[in-house]
Design a protein around this motif. Structure first.
Motif, PDB file in Angstrom:
ATOM      1  N   UNK A   1       0.818  -1.211   0.000  1.00  0.00           N
ATOM      2  CA  UNK A   1       0.000   0.000   0.000  1.00  0.00           C
ATOM      3  C   UNK A   1       0.853   1.264   0.000  1.00  0.00           C
ATOM      4  N   UNK A   2       1.894   1.267   0.855  1.00  0.00           N
ATOM      5  CA  UNK A   2       2.743   2.467   0.934  1.00  0.00           C
ATOM      6  C   UNK A   2       3.463   2.683  -0.396  1.00  0.00           C
ATOM      7  N   UNK A   4       2.191   2.694  -3.257  1.00  0.00           N
ATOM      8  CA  UNK A   4       1.387   3.621  -4.070  1.00  0.00           C
ATOM      9  C   UNK A   4       1.742   5.068  -3.727  1.00  0.00           C
ATOM     10  N   UNK A   5       1.908   5.315  -2.423  1.00  0.00           N
ATOM     11  CA  UNK A   5       2.278   6.667  -1.984  1.00  0.00           C
ATOM     12  C   UNK A   5       3.666   7.052  -2.486  1.00  0.00           C
ATOM     13  N   UNK A  58       7.495  -1.102  -5.421  1.00  0.00           N
ATOM     14  CA  UNK A  58       7.270  -2.437  -4.819  1.00  0.00           C
ATOM     15  C   UNK A  58       8.554  -2.994  -4.228  1.00  0.00           C
TER      16      UNK A  58
ATOM     17  N   UNK B  11     -11.050   5.096  -0.028  1.00  0.00           N
ATOM     18  CA  UNK B  11      -9.826   5.502  -0.713  1.00  0.00           C
ATOM     19  C   UNK B  11     -10.032   5.562  -2.224  1.00  0.00           C
ATOM     20  N   UNK B  75      -2.437   1.453  -9.426  1.00  0.00           N
ATOM     21  CA  UNK B  75      -1.864   0.697  -8.310  1.00  0.00           C
ATOM     22  C   UNK B  75      -2.950   0.055  -7.440  1.00  0.00           C
ATOM     23  N   UNK B  79      -3.410  -3.386  -5.247  1.00  0.00           N
ATOM     24  CA  UNK B  79      -3.270  -3.399  -3.787  1.00  0.00           C
ATOM     25  C   UNK B  79      -4.611  -3.665  -3.092  1.00  0.00           C
ATOM     26  N   UNK B  80      -5.519  -2.678  -3.147  1.00  0.00           N
ATOM     27  CA  UNK B  80      -6.790  -2.813  -2.409  1.00  0.00           C
ATOM     28  C   UNK B  80      -7.753  -3.822  -3.038  1.00  0.00           C
ATOM     29  N   UNK B 403      -4.714  -6.728   3.128  1.00  0.00           N
ATOM     30  CA  UNK B 403      -4.415  -5.314   3.375  1.00  0.00           C
ATOM     31  C   UNK B 403      -5.317  -4.813   4.501  1.00  0.00           C
ATOM     32  N   UNK B 407      -3.708   0.229   7.315  1.00  0.00           N
ATOM     33  CA  UNK B 407      -2.798   0.455   6.191  1.00  0.00           C
ATOM     34  C   UNK B 407      -3.453   1.357   5.144  1.00  0.00           C
ATOM     35  N   UNK B 408      -4.709   1.046   4.839  1.00  0.00           N
ATOM     36  CA  UNK B 408      -5.430   1.831   3.831  1.00  0.00           C
ATOM     37  C   UNK B 408      -5.673   3.250   4.324  1.00  0.00           C
ATOM     38  N   UNK B 410      -3.861   4.943   6.452  1.00  0.00           N
ATOM     39  CA  UNK B 410      -2.588   5.675   6.435  1.00  0.00           C
ATOM     40  C   UNK B 410      -2.300   6.218   5.043  1.00  0.00           C
ATOM     41  N   UNK B 411      -2.448   5.350   4.025  1.00  0.00           N
ATOM     42  CA  UNK B 411      -2.149   5.820   2.665  1.00  0.00           C
ATOM     43  C   UNK B 411      -3.198   6.831   2.192  1.00  0.00           C
TER      44      UNK B 411
END
Lengths: 97, 443
Positions: A1-2, A4-5, A58, B11, B75, B79-80, B403, B407-408, B410-411
């Motif tokens: 997830x991070x 993506x940031x 990644x 998100x 992304x 991820x999600x 996930x 975590x979600x 935070x982003x």
């Protein structure tokens, strides 16, 4: 997830680098707007092309095991993308005009 | 699990909302740029060429912001929404890849040529590059809408034993009955946004007594395009879309129209009212009897199933949000037709440029087409709930199980901060470009 940031931060670094370089070396500048656009595409192009060597978002997160050195490389390459993009765009612009 | 689903959806909603501010302008603006450039080719009046190049600068800023904010979307599929990507990737991967390969590359390559290559290419080729930018941006909309149309009304697929969707008929993706009305409605709505942007910049110049000649040109063009597109968004494309929802997603139709109980002798259309989910009725409603039945089926007394007709798990999970989104979109669309009709009338009477209250109205209406476009998308997406692929794959089945919600969250906070920076940068760049105005260049 991070990851993506990190991808977004990487683009912002490209924007800042292109604008910083354009501000310092005036002959390569396209103004804030042009520098910003080139910064985005320059950093995205370099990271997308070469990031898989081991410094894409990644790999930096490495399955939740953060690798700081890879982030530094990512940021440097992204900034380089902004600067190189600006130089190439200016050369191209001068050539076709 | 509920928490994870909530934050994943929040998100995605936040990032896609921010993202769609940009493409909705570029798609419509590219059409207006082609119009300005075409006019210049025909009558050789420089101000049309200056206008095309001025709006291409605004296009370029929006396009760049669209690219930056589009990357997190890509992304998030991995991820999600990893489960959704795993199960449906064989289908939606086709259209999403085509969007990148055909449309994005076409759009970005010819955008650079349009901005830099006028002297090198000459006017006819310069027009052609502008036209290819337009083609690329509309093709991009086509492929994204094809993906969404498949999620709204799945066609041409087969489900394997392991639950994965595979494509059985490729052409079905593009002949999906959901696609053409949705595409036309969406593209025309983006023309509405661009027309309001062009007209409002014109109103700004006229009110400020600066760049008057361009101001008048922008106002005239924006108002004419705005009136035509606002009408076409409502009819036939909006009507066509609503009929599709009634046919393929009747439970969503009942929810967005606020029909709690099935009425035997024809359904009324609700103009104003607040859904009361406890008592299952609309509070303070103003409604016109039988109109909804007539608009949907051209029969005054045709029965339309209300929400009482469906099981709870078939209904959208946030009925008030769906109802309000739909009614805000329709209400704003009606206001746009009214304002543009009035502006066109005064344009015809040659009074528009001196009518300050109307110019101020046009200028300050600019955020509202954006809101109408976004609430239109909320209607489509909230209406599809509780499914990701309508009737086949529930939203709860599409999220990534590993996930965490923390975590979600935070982003998401990170996105909010970064998008605020990007938003500020965008406003500075666009403000600077508008303030400088078009630059006159002779050839």
């Amino acid at each position: 997830m991070t990851g993506t940031l990190i991808a977004l931060i990487s683009i912002l670094v490209g924007i800042i680098a292109a604008n910083g370089f354009g501000y310092t070396v005036k002959k390569y500048s396209f103004g804030i707007m042009g520098n910003t656009i080139v910064g985005v595409f320059g950093s995205v192009f370099l990271i997308k092309s070469f990031g898989r060597l081991g410094f894409d978002p990644w790999s930096i997160m490495n399955n939740e095991d953060f690798v700081g050195l890879r982030l530094v490389i990512n940021i440097v390459v992204s900034a380089l993308g902004g600067v190189v993009g600006l130089i190439l765009a200016k050369l191209l612009y001068n050539k076709i005009n | 699990m509920e928490d994870m689903l909530f934050y994943d959806r929040l998100q995605f909603a936040f990032t896609i909302t921010f993202h769609y501010i940009f493409p909705q302008l570029t798609m419509g603006l590219s059409l207006l740029i082609v119009f300005f450039k075409g006019k210049y080719l025909r009558n050789n009046i420089e101000k049309y060429n200056d206008a095309a190049k001025f709006f291409m600068k605004i296009f370029a800023i929006n396009f760049t912001m669209g690219v930056v904010t589009g990357i997190p979307m890509e992304f998030q599929f991995g991820t999600n929404w990893a489960k959704f990507s795993e199960l449906t990737g064989n289908v939606i991967g086709q259209t999403l890849a085509m969007e990148g390969m055909f449309s994005f590359f076409l759009e970005s390559s010819f955008l650079a040529l349009f901005i830099f290559g006028e002297k090198l290419m000459g006017q006819k080729l310069h027009f052609l590059t502008g036209f290819l930018v337009f083609l690329g941006s509309w093709a991009s909309g086509w492929f994204i809408l094809a993906t969404n149309a498949w999620m709204q009304h799945p066609v041409g697929y087969e489900i394997l034993d392991n639950g994965k969707f595979v494509l059985e008929n490729f052409s079905a993706l593009f002949s999906n009955p959901w696609l053409i009305p949705a595409f036309l409605h969406n593209q025309l709505a983006s023309v509405v946004t661009s027309s309001f942007v062009v007209a409002s910049i014109g109103a700004f110049y006229v009110l400020r007594n600066k760049q008057i000649e361009y101001g008048k040109l922008f106002l005239k063009t924006g108002v004419i395009f705005g009136l035509i597109s606002s009408l076409l968004v409502a009819f036939p494309t909006g009507d066509w879309n609503a009929k599709n929802v009634a046919k393929y997603q009747p439970a969503s139709f009942a929810a967005m129209e606020g029909i709690f109980e099935t009425e035997e002798a024809g359904a009324e259309i609700v103009l104003i009212g607040q859904p009361n989910m406890v008592e299952k009725k609309l509070d303070n409603k103003i409604a016109v009897p039988n109109i909804l039945s007539f608009l949907t089926y051209q029969e005054w007394d045709r029965q339309i199933p209300g929400m009482d007709h469906f099981k709870k798990e078939e209904l959208p999970d946030n009925i008030p949000a769906l109802y309000y989104s739909y009614h805000i979109m329709v209400g704003l669309g009606t206001i746009f037709i009214g304002v543009m009709f009035l502006s066109a009338f005064f344009l015809w009477r040659k009074k528009l440029y001196t009518l300050k209250p109307l110019l101020w109205t046009i200028m300050f209406l600019v955020p509202f087409p954006y809101i109408a476009n976004l609430t239109g998308w909320y209607t489509a997406e909230l209406g599809r709930q509780p499914y990701l692929v309508y009737g086949l794959l529930r939203t709860t089945e599409g999220i990534s199980p590993t996930v965490s919600s923390g975590n979600t969250l935070f982003t998401l906070l990170g996105f909010v901060a970064l998008y605020m920076l990007l938003g500020l940068l965008f406003l500075v760049l666009v403000g600077k470009t508008i303030n400088e105005g078009p630059k006159h260049q002779t050839h």
